[in-house]
Design an enzyme around this catalytic site. Sequence first.
Site, PDB file in Angstrom:
ATOM      1  CE  LYS A 180      39.384  33.128  41.120  1.00  0.00           C
ATOM      2  NZ  LYS A 180      38.261  32.923  42.109  1.00  0.00           N
ATOM      3  CB  ALA A 182      33.111  33.325  42.176  1.00  0.00           C
ATOM      4  N   GLY A 233      33.605  38.444  34.482  1.00  0.00           N
ATOM      5  CA  GLY A 233      33.456  39.106  35.772  1.00  0.00           C
ATOM      6  C   GLY A 233      33.349  40.604  35.573  1.00  0.00           C
ATOM      7  CD  GLU A 255      32.002  37.247  26.972  1.00  0.00           C
ATOM      8  OE1 GLU A 255      32.222  36.752  25.860  1.00  0.00           O
ATOM      9  OE2 GLU A 255      31.160  38.142  27.165  1.00  0.00           O
ATOM     10  CB  CYS A 289      26.602  40.291  32.574  1.00  0.00           C
ATOM     11  SG  CYS A 289      26.230  38.899  31.498  1.00  0.00           S
ATOM     12  CD  GLU A 386      27.146  44.905  35.925  1.00  0.00           C
ATOM     13  OE1 GLU A 386      28.230  44.944  36.521  1.00  0.00           O
ATOM     14  OE2 GLU A 386      26.926  44.102  34.998  1.00  0.00           O
TER      15      GLU A 386
HETATM   16  N1  LIG Z   1      29.835  39.489  30.274  1.00  0.00           N
HETATM   17  C1  LIG Z   1      29.482  38.358  30.833  1.00  0.00           C
HETATM   18  O1  LIG Z   1      29.300  37.315  30.177  1.00  0.00           O
HETATM   19  C2  LIG Z   1      29.294  38.307  32.321  1.00  0.00           C
HETATM   20  C3  LIG Z   1      28.688  37.178  32.858  1.00  0.00           C
HETATM   21  C4  LIG Z   1      28.515  37.134  34.253  1.00  0.00           C
HETATM   22  C5  LIG Z   1      28.953  38.178  35.074  1.00  0.00           C
HETATM   23  N2  LIG Z   1      29.537  39.247  34.502  1.00  0.00           N
HETATM   24  C6  LIG Z   1      29.959  40.365  35.337  1.00  0.00           C
HETATM   25  O2  LIG Z   1      30.620  39.875  36.530  1.00  0.00           O
HETATM   26  C7  LIG Z   1      30.359  40.767  37.616  1.00  0.00           C
HETATM   27  C8  LIG Z   1      29.793  39.989  38.781  1.00  0.00           C
HETATM   28  O3  LIG Z   1      30.592  38.866  39.046  1.00  0.00           O
HETATM   29  P1  LIG Z   1      31.663  38.917  40.221  1.00  0.00           P
HETATM   30  O4  LIG Z   1      31.184  39.758  41.363  1.00  0.00           O
HETATM   31  O5  LIG Z   1      32.085  37.511  40.503  1.00  0.00           O
HETATM   32  O6  LIG Z   1      32.865  39.690  39.504  1.00  0.00           O
HETATM   33  P2  LIG Z   1      34.355  39.857  40.035  1.00  0.00           P
HETATM   34  O7  LIG Z   1      35.081  40.534  38.965  1.00  0.00           O
HETATM   35  O8  LIG Z   1      34.381  40.437  41.404  1.00  0.00           O
HETATM   36  O9  LIG Z   1      34.904  38.351  40.177  1.00  0.00           O
HETATM   37  C9  LIG Z   1      34.922  37.532  39.044  1.00  0.00           C
HETATM   38  C10 LIG Z   1      35.990  36.459  39.269  1.00  0.00           C
HETATM   39  O10 LIG Z   1      37.246  37.101  39.364  1.00  0.00           O
HETATM   40  C11 LIG Z   1      37.907  36.699  40.543  1.00  0.00           C
HETATM   41  N3  LIG Z   1      38.790  37.777  40.988  1.00  0.00           N
HETATM   42  C12 LIG Z   1      38.503  38.839  41.781  1.00  0.00           C
HETATM   43  N4  LIG Z   1      39.603  39.597  41.956  1.00  0.00           N
HETATM   44  C13 LIG Z   1      40.618  39.000  41.264  1.00  0.00           C
HETATM   45  C14 LIG Z   1      42.001  39.267  41.042  1.00  0.00           C
HETATM   46  N5  LIG Z   1      42.591  40.343  41.587  1.00  0.00           N
HETATM   47  N6  LIG Z   1      42.722  38.414  40.278  1.00  0.00           N
HETATM   48  C15 LIG Z   1      42.143  37.325  39.729  1.00  0.00           C
HETATM   49  N7  LIG Z   1      40.828  37.010  39.889  1.00  0.00           N
HETATM   50  C16 LIG Z   1      40.090  37.839  40.645  1.00  0.00           C
HETATM   51  C17 LIG Z   1      36.794  36.381  41.511  1.00  0.00           C
HETATM   52  O11 LIG Z   1      37.253  35.529  42.543  1.00  0.00           O
HETATM   53  C18 LIG Z   1      35.812  35.677  40.574  1.00  0.00           C
HETATM   54  O12 LIG Z   1      36.219  34.348  40.402  1.00  0.00           O
HETATM   55  C19 LIG Z   1      29.367  41.789  37.085  1.00  0.00           C
HETATM   56  O13 LIG Z   1      30.030  42.961  36.700  1.00  0.00           O
HETATM   57  C20 LIG Z   1      28.772  41.112  35.860  1.00  0.00           C
HETATM   58  O14 LIG Z   1      28.284  42.035  34.914  1.00  0.00           O
HETATM   59  C21 LIG Z   1      29.715  39.354  33.134  1.00  0.00           C
HETATM   60  O1  LIG Z   2      25.393  37.142  33.729  1.00  0.00           O
HETATM   61  C1  LIG Z   2      25.670  36.947  32.591  1.00  0.00           C
HETATM   62  C2  LIG Z   2      25.261  35.712  31.842  1.00  0.00           C
HETATM   63  O2  LIG Z   2      26.079  35.668  30.706  1.00  0.00           O
HETATM   64  C3  LIG Z   2      23.799  35.751  31.564  1.00  0.00           C
HETATM   65  S1  LIG Z   2      23.257  34.605  30.366  1.00  0.00           S
HETATM   66  O3  LIG Z   2      22.765  33.429  31.088  1.00  0.00           O
HETATM   67  O4  LIG Z   2      24.404  34.257  29.507  1.00  0.00           O
HETATM   68  O5  LIG Z   2      22.192  35.293  29.601  1.00  0.00           O
END
Ligand SMILES: NC(=O)c1ccc[n+]([C@@H]2O[C@H](COP(=O)([O-])OP(=O)(O)OC[C@H]3O[C@@H](n4cnc5c(N)ncnc54)[C@H](O)[C@@H]3O)[C@@H](O)[C@H]2O)c1
Ligand SMILES: O=C[C@H](O)CS(=O)(=O)O
Length: 485
Positions: A180, A182, A233, A255, A289, A386
């Site tokens: 799924k 975003a 996320g 993650e 992230c 963040e």
């Molecule tokens: N650690 C990593 O590798 C990594 C990489 C990229 C982003 N992130 C983190 O992700 C966040 C930004 O991304 P975002 O705004 O899409 O995050 P988010 O948690 O809002 O959404 C992430 C995904 O979860 C889904 N989602 C939202 N609510 C849900 C629910 N109740 N049940 C199931 N799925 C649901 C969203 O539709 C999306 O597909 C930041 O905190 C960032 O640090 C972490």
């Molecule tokens: O936003 C998080 C991603 O994991 C960044 S990276 O491209 O993996 O460095």
Amino acid sequence: MLKKTSHFMREANLIGGAWVGADSGATIEVVNPATRQVIGTVPKCGRAETRRAIEAAETAFHSWKKTSANERARLLRKLHDAIMDNQEALAELLVMEQGKPLAEARAEVGMSAAYVLWYAEEGRRVYGDIVPSPWADRRILVTKEPVGVIGAITPWNFPSSMLARKLGPALAAGCTAVAKPASQTPYSGLAWGVLAEEAGFPEGVVNIVTGSASEIGDELTENPLVRKITFTGSTEIGKLLMQKAAGTVKKVSMELGGNAPFLVFDDADLDRAVQGAVAAKYRNSGQTCVCTNRFFVQEGIYDRFVEKLVEAMGRLKVGPGLEDGTQQGPLIDDKAVEKVEELIADATAKGGRVVAGGKRHALGGTFFEPTVIADAAPDMRFMQEEIFGPVSPIFRFEHEEEAVRLANDTAFGLACYFYTGDLGRAFRVMEGLKYGLVGVNEGIITTVEAPFGGLKESGLGKEGGHQGIEDYLDTKYVCIGGLGL
Ligand SMILES: NC(=O)c1ccc[n+]([C@@H]2O[C@H](COP(=O)([O-])OP(=O)(O)OC[C@H]3O[C@@H](n4cnc5c(N)ncnc54)[C@H](O)[C@@H]3O)[C@@H](O)[C@H]2O)c1
Ligand SMILES: O=C[C@H](O)CS(=O)(=O)O
């Protein structure tokens, strides 16, 4: 839009080999963050469609798990080639829905292909064990087997490579998937369905659904046919999914969010540190992230660092991602801009000095000026929240131990960076920082060969490296008797 890009821009979901709409016919609009124009729609699917996708994945699993590692590697190499053959079209599609500069989008698509190629080979090295038996008449084997159907949920900021880090190891291990993407960036995820079809993956091995996040998430976490949830996320949603997955004791990989510190010591190469700071902060307009969230600069070089960072940052070109030379695209949506404005207001109310940027860009919409805030203080919200935007708060410190303590003073533990010319200090600080990823005199460190993943509330599990496939495997112990030995 170029014709090749439209080939990948599917306004349907892939379920069991068929491209379908939502049962209700409902759709979600997809907006280009740079122009705020609707670029298309995708189905607004829910539990029923997700259940069918899971059942299709379960059916496909029974034959897919029996394919040889070599055959899976062959198909993954074809997938890699399909991605690279279409890198430009996929990058343009990514820019249109996410907004990042085209050069960054090309790099993300290239990284996606690299994860696929890496796991094509890692899947051929899933070794078991033959253990010396304590019984003369029995033999002991330890084997690794694919866990089964996995549910993958990915974020908007890296809509292609975050999926690659999941589908790569999952398919290589012999699992099947329901993914799924975003809702802000669905097309880069749906494109994986087109690519998997064209690479020759059997129907039902890869399923992509879009729509109600909570409904799709509830079906993925509660359906007993799903044996693993892999999520990238926010920490908030990650915790929710972990709780829901507990009901059927699924494996989980998380993650999650970050709050990266970036430490600069007096003995650092200052120009190298400033170059690393711009790279670690302003990639994807600060929406990664692993972006630096807090700069800690030692007293002796504080003013020079601020001056050099402001100068380097002032050279960043802000504009639409498809425009030549753009280095800073728009933020994903209005909510993101409002969050950045809140954090800046909090900082200035607590003594922070805006020394560059600080407000919405003249381009309007969700474009924001690259910003630097001097005299940041530990009571500011940056310490625990963040930013996810182009804002650099710069804290000052005197002693090494103080810097490490401040850097660790957060619930997160994903990435951290520090610059020093002293080898002893490098080891002391590296060993003192509680983070899953550490950049020493480097601001960009992600690579497929290395395990990516956070500590504390930044997550569970690793993606990339040889570690990344382990989470898609079950370990089985076999004791064989009756051999007449
Ligand atoms: N650690 C990593 O590798 C990594 C990489 C990229 C982003 N992130 C983190 O992700 C966040 C930004 O991304 P975002 O705004 O899409 O995050 P988010 O948690 O809002 O959404 C992430 C995904 O979860 C889904 N989602 C939202 N609510 C849900 C629910 N109740 N049940 C199931 N799925 C649901 C969203 O539709 C999306 O597909 C930041 O905190 C960032 O640090 C972490
Ligand atoms: O936003 C998080 C991603 O994991 C960044 S990276 O491209 O993996 O460095």
